[in-house]
Design a protein around this motif. Structure first.
Motif, PDB file in Angstrom:
ATOM      1  N   ALA A   1      38.633  74.016  33.104  1.00 41.08           N
ATOM      2  CA  ALA A   1      38.330  73.395  32.037  1.00 41.08           C
ATOM      3  C   ALA A   1      37.160  72.759  31.819  1.00 41.08           C
ATOM      4  O   ALA A   1      36.474  72.799  30.782  1.00 41.08           O
TER       5      ALA A   1
ATOM      6  N   ALA B   1      38.416  68.348  27.661  1.00 38.75           N
ATOM      7  CA  ALA B   1      39.002  68.917  28.943  1.00 38.75           C
ATOM      8  C   ALA B   1      40.310  68.302  28.861  1.00 38.75           C
ATOM      9  O   ALA B   1      41.413  68.866  29.478  1.00 38.75           O
TER      10      ALA B   1
ATOM     11  N   MET C   1      42.696  69.598  26.810  1.00 44.42           N
ATOM     12  CA  MET C   1      43.334  71.068  26.821  1.00 44.42           C
ATOM     13  C   MET C   1      44.313  70.850  28.031  1.00 44.42           C
ATOM     14  O   MET C   1      45.158  71.806  28.014  1.00 44.42           O
TER      15      MET C   1
END
Length: 309
Positions: free
Chosen positions: A18, A28, A31
């Motif tokens: 990520a 990140a 995510m």
């Protein structure tokens, strides 16, 4: 560097990938669905464990270090391999749920087994069959060792220890003689009259051999065995060549050079059945057993389904 950097990295492969995609700690974290401080702490801990920085300041943000850029493709590759492995496991599991392993006596392989496969696949083409053939004893061994789901064999009455039996049909046994043999001219024979006849039969362990031994024992005579084979084709060839007679299952098509003579003995037949383990069978095995019952039930011979030689 940590004593085991691989172990340190494995739980965080997705984090590395990520970061490699977005080069932004907050994005990140979003995510991955974890708090941004958790990502920051994990990165610092990984840097200590692998002995190299992964992120460096870039204006008001961060960017990957050369070490991180080198490492990220390997992390992605590891994830890809694991994903492929999980897909393979899922595929194998699905295959196992639709696979039936059948061990069958060689004499059942010409008609019954092919007709069974055709019938089952006409209803469900995804069913996969794994077949093995051999002597009755080896078929039952395969079942007991869980290498087969169904054993199609003879002489299952009474049931052998450790198996459950689905009876299928009775198969008449006849005397197979060469053309011109006195028994062919007489139109019949009895086992008691065969003591002096050279007998061709299957080897010990085959279902038919067990039936032949029982017939001779019941008649109180010893067979004079001239040849032992491993399949019915060998027996019929030897009989046609005039090298002996054989007790064999009646077939709809008499082998070339041979004559099928009825046996007067009351026990001149053998039972054919499907042996399974006592534990509940899988759904696909139950469907195959139902197809076997349908193929071999009353009236099927008249409908053109020969249970097999």
């Amino acid at each position: 560097m940590s004593a085991d950097p691989v172990a340190a990295l494995l739980p965080h492969l997705r984090l590395l990938v990520a970061l490699g995609e977005v080069e932004h700690v907050t994005i990140a974290a979003a995510m991955l669905g974890v708090p941004q401080p958790t990502v920051s702490r994990t990165v610092r801990r990984l840097e200590q464990q692998i002995g190299a920085p992964l992120l460096e300041p870039d204006g008001r943000g961060v960017r990957l270090t050369p070490a991180a850029r080198t490492l990220v493709p390997y992390a992605q590759r590891a994830l890809d391999v694991l994903t492929d492995g999980l897909a393979a496991v899922e595929t194998e599991g699905q295959r196992a749920r639709t696979t039936v392993r059948i061990a069958f006596q060689t004499s059942l392989g010409e008609q019954l087994v092919p007709e069974l496969i055709r019938t089952v696949r006409a209803d469900d083409p995804t069913v996969r069959f794994v077949l093995s053939q051999g002597a009755r004893s080896s078929c039952l061994d395969s079942l007991l060792e869980r290498e087969a789901d169904i054993a199609l064999v003879s002489r299952l009455d009474p049931p052998p220890d450790g198996v459950r039996v689905v009876p299928l049909f009775e198969q008449e046994l006849v005397l197979l003689v060469p053309e011109g043999h006195p028994a062919a001219l007489a139109g019949g024979a009895a086992v008691v009259d065969l003591a002096s006849e050279p007998l061709v039969t299957l080897k010990t362990g085959y279902g038919l051999r067990g039936s032949v031994d029982e017939l001779f024992a019941e008649a109180g005579v010893l067979p004079s065995i001239a040849f032992e084979g491993e399949d019915l084709h060998t027996l019929t060839g030897l009989v046609a060549a005039g090298l002996g007679v054989a007790v064999a299952p009646r077939t709809t098509a008499t082998p070339a050079g041979c004559v099928q003579v009825p046996l007067a003995d009351a026990r001149a037949s053998r039972d054919i059945g499907a042996a399974v383990l006592p534990a509940p069978s899988s759904e696909v095995v139950v469907r195959v057993l139902d197809a076997l019952r349908s193929l071999t039930g009353p009236g099927q011979a008249d409908a053109g389904v020969d249970p097999g030689p």
